[in-house]
Design a protein around this motif. Structure first.
Motif, PDB file in Angstrom:
ATOM      1  N   LEU A 134       0.559  -1.191   0.070  1.00  0.00           N
ATOM      2  CA  LEU A 134       0.018  -0.038   0.087  1.00  0.00           C
ATOM      3  C   LEU A 134       0.911   1.339   0.101  1.00  0.00           C
ATOM      4  N   ILE A 135       1.878   1.283   0.878  1.00  0.00           N
ATOM      5  CA  ILE A 135       2.787   2.487   0.884  1.00  0.00           C
ATOM      6  C   ILE A 135       3.538   2.640  -0.456  1.00  0.00           C
ATOM      7  N   ILE A 136       4.021   1.699  -1.205  1.00  0.00           N
ATOM      8  CA  ILE A 136       4.646   1.851  -2.494  1.00  0.00           C
ATOM      9  C   ILE A 136       3.756   2.241  -3.568  1.00  0.00           C
ATOM     10  N   VAL A 137       2.440   1.601  -3.629  1.00  0.00           N
ATOM     11  CA  VAL A 137       1.519   2.263  -4.466  1.00  0.00           C
ATOM     12  C   VAL A 137       1.127   3.689  -4.299  1.00  0.00           C
ATOM     13  N   ALA A 138       0.926   4.015  -2.987  1.00  0.00           N
ATOM     14  CA  ALA A 138       0.631   5.225  -2.559  1.00  0.00           C
ATOM     15  C   ALA A 138       1.604   6.303  -3.217  1.00  0.00           C
ATOM     16  N   SER A 139       2.750   5.902  -2.799  1.00  0.00           N
ATOM     17  CA  SER A 139       4.165   6.596  -3.134  1.00  0.00           C
ATOM     18  C   SER A 139       4.088   6.829  -4.751  1.00  0.00           C
ATOM     19  N   ILE A 140       3.770   5.888  -5.509  1.00  0.00           N
ATOM     20  CA  ILE A 140       3.926   5.924  -6.884  1.00  0.00           C
ATOM     21  C   ILE A 140       2.738   6.995  -7.432  1.00  0.00           C
ATOM     22  N   VAL A 141       1.567   6.794  -6.920  1.00  0.00           N
ATOM     23  CA  VAL A 141       0.496   7.860  -7.030  1.00  0.00           C
ATOM     24  C   VAL A 141       0.631   9.132  -6.704  1.00  0.00           C
ATOM     25  N   ALA A 142       1.393   9.366  -5.475  1.00  0.00           N
ATOM     26  CA  ALA A 142       1.708  10.690  -5.116  1.00  0.00           C
ATOM     27  C   ALA A 142       2.874  11.211  -5.949  1.00  0.00           C
ATOM     28  N   ALA A 143       3.926  10.396  -6.346  1.00  0.00           N
ATOM     29  CA  ALA A 143       4.968  10.922  -7.364  1.00  0.00           C
ATOM     30  C   ALA A 143       4.547  11.400  -8.802  1.00  0.00           C
ATOM     31  N   ASN A 168      -9.388  13.306  -9.704  1.00  0.00           N
ATOM     32  CA  ASN A 168     -10.283  14.241  -8.702  1.00  0.00           C
ATOM     33  C   ASN A 168      -9.242  14.584  -7.460  1.00  0.00           C
ATOM     34  N   PRO A 169      -8.585  15.936  -7.193  1.00  0.00           N
ATOM     35  CA  PRO A 169      -7.868  16.153  -5.894  1.00  0.00           C
ATOM     36  C   PRO A 169      -8.574  15.970  -4.807  1.00  0.00           C
ATOM     37  N   ILE A 170      -9.664  15.973  -4.902  1.00  0.00           N
ATOM     38  CA  ILE A 170     -10.272  15.336  -3.347  1.00  0.00           C
ATOM     39  C   ILE A 170     -10.039  13.754  -3.012  1.00  0.00           C
ATOM     40  N   PHE A 171     -10.293  13.190  -4.121  1.00  0.00           N
ATOM     41  CA  PHE A 171     -10.094  11.633  -4.055  1.00  0.00           C
ATOM     42  C   PHE A 171      -8.422  11.351  -3.926  1.00  0.00           C
ATOM     43  N   LEU A 172      -7.691  12.285  -4.534  1.00  0.00           N
ATOM     44  CA  LEU A 172      -6.254  12.126  -4.363  1.00  0.00           C
ATOM     45  C   LEU A 172      -5.877  12.332  -2.889  1.00  0.00           C
ATOM     46  N   GLY A 173      -6.248  13.399  -2.455  1.00  0.00           N
ATOM     47  CA  GLY A 173      -5.903  13.765  -0.974  1.00  0.00           C
ATOM     48  C   GLY A 173      -6.465  12.795  -0.074  1.00  0.00           C
ATOM     49  N   ALA A 174      -7.699  12.315  -0.184  1.00  0.00           N
ATOM     50  CA  ALA A 174      -8.372  11.283   0.752  1.00  0.00           C
ATOM     51  C   ALA A 174      -7.942  10.022   0.983  1.00  0.00           C
ATOM     52  N   TYR A 175      -7.104   9.680  -0.582  1.00  0.00           N
ATOM     53  CA  TYR A 175      -6.567   8.319  -0.520  1.00  0.00           C
ATOM     54  C   TYR A 175      -5.143   8.439   0.118  1.00  0.00           C
ATOM     55  N   LEU A 176      -4.484   9.325  -0.059  1.00  0.00           N
ATOM     56  CA  LEU A 176      -3.142   9.332   0.361  1.00  0.00           C
ATOM     57  C   LEU A 176      -2.870   9.656   2.075  1.00  0.00           C
ATOM     58  N   ILE A 177      -4.096  10.044   2.759  1.00  0.00           N
ATOM     59  CA  ILE A 177      -3.760  10.242   3.982  1.00  0.00           C
ATOM     60  C   ILE A 177      -3.667   9.125   4.935  1.00  0.00           C
ATOM     61  N   ILE A 178      -4.452   8.060   4.643  1.00  0.00           N
ATOM     62  CA  ILE A 178      -4.128   6.862   5.390  1.00  0.00           C
ATOM     63  C   ILE A 178      -2.731   6.135   5.304  1.00  0.00           C
ATOM     64  N   PRO A 179      -2.391   5.998   3.919  1.00  0.00           N
ATOM     65  CA  PRO A 179      -0.802   5.616   3.800  1.00  0.00           C
ATOM     66  C   PRO A 179       0.006   6.235   4.118  1.00  0.00           C
ATOM     67  N   LEU A 180      -0.300   7.630   4.323  1.00  0.00           N
ATOM     68  CA  LEU A 180       1.027   8.686   4.871  1.00  0.00           C
ATOM     69  C   LEU A 180       0.984   8.109   6.379  1.00  0.00           C
ATOM     70  N   PHE A 181      -0.094   8.066   7.067  1.00  0.00           N
ATOM     71  CA  PHE A 181       0.136   7.669   8.514  1.00  0.00           C
ATOM     72  C   PHE A 181       0.570   6.229   8.994  1.00  0.00           C
ATOM     73  N   ILE A 182       0.040   5.276   7.913  1.00  0.00           N
ATOM     74  CA  ILE A 182       0.877   3.777   7.910  1.00  0.00           C
ATOM     75  C   ILE A 182       2.405   3.991   7.646  1.00  0.00           C
ATOM     76  N   ALA A 183       2.713   4.916   6.803  1.00  0.00           N
ATOM     77  CA  ALA A 183       4.144   4.956   6.603  1.00  0.00           C
ATOM     78  C   ALA A 183       4.986   5.632   7.812  1.00  0.00           C
ATOM     79  N   LEU A 184       4.335   6.560   8.455  1.00  0.00           N
ATOM     80  CA  LEU A 184       4.853   7.340   9.733  1.00  0.00           C
ATOM     81  C   LEU A 184       4.898   6.213  10.784  1.00  0.00           C
ATOM     82  N   ALA A 185       4.102   5.401  10.883  1.00  0.00           N
ATOM     83  CA  ALA A 185       4.011   4.252  11.948  1.00  0.00           C
ATOM     84  C   ALA A 185       5.083   3.321  11.759  1.00  0.00           C
TER      85      ALA A 185
END
Length: 217
Positions: A134-143, A168-185
């Motif tokens: 999930l973190i890898i895919v989310a990082s690719i989406v973000a990059a 959609n920018p809202i979908f992008l931001g909402a999708y990235l929030i959860i992987p961001l905090f998982i990566a922080l953990a």
């Protein structure tokens, strides 16, 4: 098939499902939705017999121990009942071209959570593998969204806001929030790979800001 083979197969199907965020077909109807929905439905249904075999062999039912699964099951049941008693049961169940989230989507989402709960209850290594995916895919989406924001031509231009693979920018931001905090953990608990997770956090954090949406928060 042995339990180990079934677990590996379910893990592969779920990893493929997590990559469905990357799917979009610029030349077809609903380019940012249709590819993701087809892949999501197909992989959930392919995983159904695998998870059924694992559930039959499990010593305890994860559904009985998970309040999240119980609540989601109640939600799907209430949604199905309201769809059946509504003015347009067919479209309420299947969804429409303009709004595809019908009872069928909720049902597949429930199965997805069931598969995750089942696999995580069998061995902790599956949790690590799937969260890393999930973190890898989310990082690719973000990059990609950042490249689209600064370098690449954008498929969707919304006042300079980044949309990426989500359209959609809202979908992008909402999708990235959860992987961001998982990566922080993961960065806090994995000293050897902390730098990698922090880099992923930075990429996702900047992409969320570039999306210019408050919906993520």
């Amino acid at each position: 098939l042995s339990d180990n083979h079934l677990q590996n197969l379910l893990d592969v199907l779920l990893m493929l499902l997590l990559t469905s965020t990357l799917f979009f077909w610029p030349m077809y109807f609903a380019p940012f939705e249709s590819g993701k929905m087809i892949a999501f439905f197909l992989l959930i249904e392919l995983a159904l017999p695998v998870s059924f075999l694992l559930l039959c062999r499990a010593r305890a039912m994860p559904l009985a121990r998970s309040p999240i699964l119980l609540c989601l099951s109640l939600l799907v049941a209430v949604t199905a009942l309201s769809a059946a008693l509504g003015i347009d049961p067919l479209n309420s169940f299947l969804g429409t071209a303009g709004r595809s989230v019908g009872v069928l989507v909720f049902l597949h989402g429930l199965l997805f959570v069931l598969y995750l709960t089942l696999l995580f209850s069998l061995d902790a290594k599956w949790r690590e593998r799937l969260t890393n995916t999930l973190i890898i895919v989310a990082s690719i989406v973000a990059a990609y969204s950042l490249l689209e924001y600064n370098v690449l031509p954008a498929f969707v231009a919304l006042d300079g806001r980044s949309a990426g693979f989500l359209g959609n920018p809202i979908f992008l931001g909402a999708y990235l929030i959860i992987p961001l905090f998982i990566a922080l953990a993961r960065a806090a608990h994995k000293p050897r790979t902390r730098i990698r997770f922090l880099v992923a956090c930075a990429i996702m954090g900047v992409a969320i800001l570039a999306s210019g949406t408050r919906g993520a928060f």
